[in-house]
Structures are given as C-alpha cells and as structure tokens.
Design a protein around this motif. Structure first.
Motif, short mmCIF file in Angstrom:
data_model
loop_
_atom_site.label_atom_id
_atom_site.label_comp_id
_atom_site.label_asym_id
_atom_site.label_seq_id
_atom_site.Cartn_x
_atom_site.Cartn_y
_atom_site.Cartn_z
N GLU A 157 0.83 -1.21 0.00
CA GLU A 157 0.00 0.00 0.00
C GLU A 157 0.87 1.25 0.00
O GLU A 157 0.56 2.24 -0.69
CB GLU A 157 -0.94 -0.02 1.20
N ARG A 158 1.98 1.21 0.75
CA ARG A 158 2.91 2.34 0.74
C ARG A 158 3.57 2.49 -0.64
O ARG A 158 3.77 3.60 -1.13
CB ARG A 158 3.98 2.17 1.82
N ALA A 159 3.91 1.35 -1.25
CA ALA A 159 4.52 1.38 -2.58
C ALA A 159 3.55 1.99 -3.60
O ALA A 159 3.97 2.77 -4.48
CB ALA A 159 4.91 -0.03 -3.02
N ARG A 160 2.28 1.70 -3.47
CA ARG A 160 1.28 2.27 -4.36
C ARG A 160 1.24 3.80 -4.21
O ARG A 160 1.24 4.53 -5.21
CB ARG A 160 -0.09 1.65 -4.06
N ARG A 161 1.22 4.26 -2.97
CA ARG A 161 1.18 5.71 -2.74
C ARG A 161 2.46 6.39 -3.25
O ARG A 161 2.41 7.48 -3.83
CB ARG A 161 0.98 6.00 -1.25
#
Length: 383
Positions: A157-161
């Motif tokens: 999820e952090r990688a997506r952001r």
C-alpha cells in the motif's frame, strides 16, 4: 488398466465426436479445470506449434482419453511446451492410460513432462499455488490476507502511494488485446532472459505467434488477455493471462525493472484479481511456487509431477553416469545440477526445431548451470 490403442491425429482431423468426448471427459474430471485443458487451447496451439498432434487413446473400441503433444526430434512433449503449465491425459478419473503407458504408446526416445496432472509414481512432486476467492470474493480474501500478512500488504500500500506521488495517478485496465502491447511485454521478457542467462523462449518465433493467436481467441468463455498498470501516462507493468470458466491463469508478467522498488507487478496482480473477480473469476493460478511474494497471496495449492520417461538403453545409462561424475565434486550437487540442466534443456528442446539450435542452446544452458553451481560452492559462509 491395460490394452490401450492409440491413433495420432492432426488437430484439424479431430471431428465433432472427438471434441464432444473431450468436453465430456473434462467435465467429469475435477483435476482438468485449468484453461490448458480446454479444447480451444489445443485447437489454437495445434495449428501453430511445429509437429503438433493429438493422441487418441481407445480401449475396447471406445475412446478413453486424449493427449495433445508435439515432437522435437525423437522426443515427445506436451503441446505448447515450454509454455504449457499443466498437462496430462484428458480422460475420466481412472480411465485413461498412465504416464508410463502413454509414453510407451507414443514411442520416441523420451517423454518429458514438467507439470503432469494425474496419478503417477514416476518423477517428483512440484507444487503450484493459487488464490481461491470462493464465494466471498476479492474483498474478503484481501481482508484475510492483510490480517495474516499485515506487514507485506502495508508495504505494498505504501509502494502504491509512493509510485502515485512520483509518477502520477495509477490506472489499471484488463481485457487488453492490443498486439503492440503484447510485443512490448515480449521485449521485456526477452531482456529479462538475457539478464538472467536463461534461454530466450521467444527467439524461435512460434512461441510468440502462439501468444498472439490466443490473444485473438474468445470462444465460449475461453481466451487470453492482458492487464496493464499505468502511472500517469507511463505503462509500468503488464501481465498476459489465460482464462476460462471461473479460472484465471497468470502466465507472463513483466514490469519496468527501474521501478522494481515500487512492486508494480504485484500491484497489477492485485488489481487484476479485483477487476476479474467482478466478472466471476474465482481461482487465480500463479503457477509454480518459488517467488517469495506468492506465499503472501496464495491460499490454495496443487501437486503436479515432473518426470522424464526414458526408453531403456544408452540415454538412461549416460544420464546416471553423468550424475555420478558430478557427485564426485562433493556435496551431492549432481542431482540438483541435473534437475536444473534438465529443466533448461526441456525448454530449449521444446522451443527449437532444428538440431543445431538445440545443441547451441544446450551448450549455453550447461555453461550457465555449471557457473551457478561453482558460484554457490565458492560463496563464503557466514561465521
């Protein structure tokens, strides 16, 4: 069961009676749910793969099973190898020939299988892994996975952001059938094969032609398509999949290597499942286990068999002698090295249709495997 007979037919010589029997056998056998077992896969691949045919097994005058295959020199392989991720006899449970019986009936110097579906005492087990959504769908699966493997999915999820902040709004599309996108994917895979010293399975031509033909196939719920992940205007990852009924088989993923830190391939797989689940797909097959991320995704597994059925004689004797010689180097590396070389050779032999090209590929594969084994043996051990 013994006493089988076999007729070898080109795919275009198969009549509606044979295809109807094929569909009935598949419907009666829960092990044959993969899209690779659909008649449509054989119909497309059988017209493209060199020296392709269907073995029609009969017993007591009645058709008992089918085995789509191809020949390379004197060797017999599943049709579409090295890209066929599941193969076996299309038959009702317990009614078709065994692997050993099929090999004897087909002739040839050997039958090489990498993911045989069906009971056999030959070869060794390999495990394939799946996401099973069940009736609760994607959201319930994701909630369970995120609870079980919280750190992994929070990282994604952090990688997506992070990717969205750096490159722009993320957008996923599936059901793509643009030949130019497939060429882009194939170019990425070929670059990956060069970087990792693996055989380029697309250099021979017919393998790329097969993917293009399947991409244009949409028959009774069977077909192939791609999904892509864009960040702003930039295509960052793409994945080619085969699908039929409620089964979705992830086949060829590729992503921009420069964006590996953002895991675009993993983000694409997650969004593809979410979108495909809305269309009724419930099983997402990731193929062989191995890549670390699969353990966080997959909640299902199947056991298949890898085997090389050799005719008794010189070939088998030389193989065993080579392993004994390699074992003299110590640490039992002979069997492991043979397995690595065997898998590389199976891919080379399946792709290449001339003896010269097969020999060239074999020399390169053996050199890469030996270099890898030497590197592993000289790597320093931590105190």
């Amino acid at each position: 069961m013994t006493g089988f007979k076999v007729d070898i037919l080109h795919v275009d010589a198969m009549g509606e009676a044979e295809w109807a029997a094929w569909r009935a056998f598949r419907a009666a056998n829960p092990a044959l749910t993969s899209p690779y077992f659909r008649p449509e896969f054989t119909q497309v691949a059988g017209r493209i793969s060199p020296r392709a045919a269907v073995a029609v097994f009969s017993h007591g005058g009645e058709v008992a099973g089918f085995f789509p295959h191809q020949r390379r020199g004197s060797a017999v392989q599943p049709l579409g190898a090295p890209m066929n991720d599941y193969h076996g006899i299309i038959a009702r449970p317990g009614e078709g020939p065994t692997l050993a019986e099929a090999s004897a009936l087909l002739g040839g110097s050997r039958l090489n299988v990498t993911a045989w579906v069906g009971d056999t005492g030959m070869g060794e087990d390999r495990r394939t892994v799946q996401v099973e959504l069940g009736e609760t769908g994607y959201d319930a699966w994701y909630a369970e996975r995120r609870t079980t493997h919280g750190k992994f999915f929070k990282d994604k999820e952090r990688a997506r952001r992070s990717m969205e902040t750096e490159l722009g709004t993320l957008r996923v599309e599936r059901g793509l059938r643009d030949p130019a996108l497939l060429d882009w994917l194939i170019d990425l895979k070929r670059d990956q094969y060069r970087r990792t010293s693996r055989h380029d399975i697309f250099a021979c031509g017919w393998t790329a032609e097969l993917l293009h033909a399947l991409l244009q196939t949409d028959i009774d719920g069977f077909g192939a398509s791609m999904a892509g992940l864009w960040a702003g205007d930039r295509l960052t990852a793409i994945e080619y999949s085969l699908h039929a009924d409620d089964q979705y088989h992830f086949w060829f993923p590729a992503y921009e290597p420069s964006l590996a830190r953002c895991s675009p391939g993993i983000l694409l797989s997650m969004d593809t499942m979410r979108l495909a689940a809305e269309r009724g797909y419930r099983t997402f097959d990731y193929g062989f286990e191995g890549e670390h991320y699969k353990k966080y995704f997959c909640n299902g597994a199947h056991i298949v068999r890898e085997a090389m059925v050799l005719k008794p004689g010189l070939g088998a004797a030389v193989s065993q002698a080579a392993v004994r010689a390699l074992d003299l180097a110590g640490e039992g590396r002979g069997e492991r090295l043979r397995a690595s070389v065997r898998r590389r050779w199976a891919a080379i032999e399946a792709c290449e249709t001339s003896h010269a090209d097969r020999l060239r590929g074999a020399v390169q594969a053996a050199g890469a495997a030996l270099a890898k084994a030497k590197s592993a043996s000289t790597r320093p051990v931590a105190a």
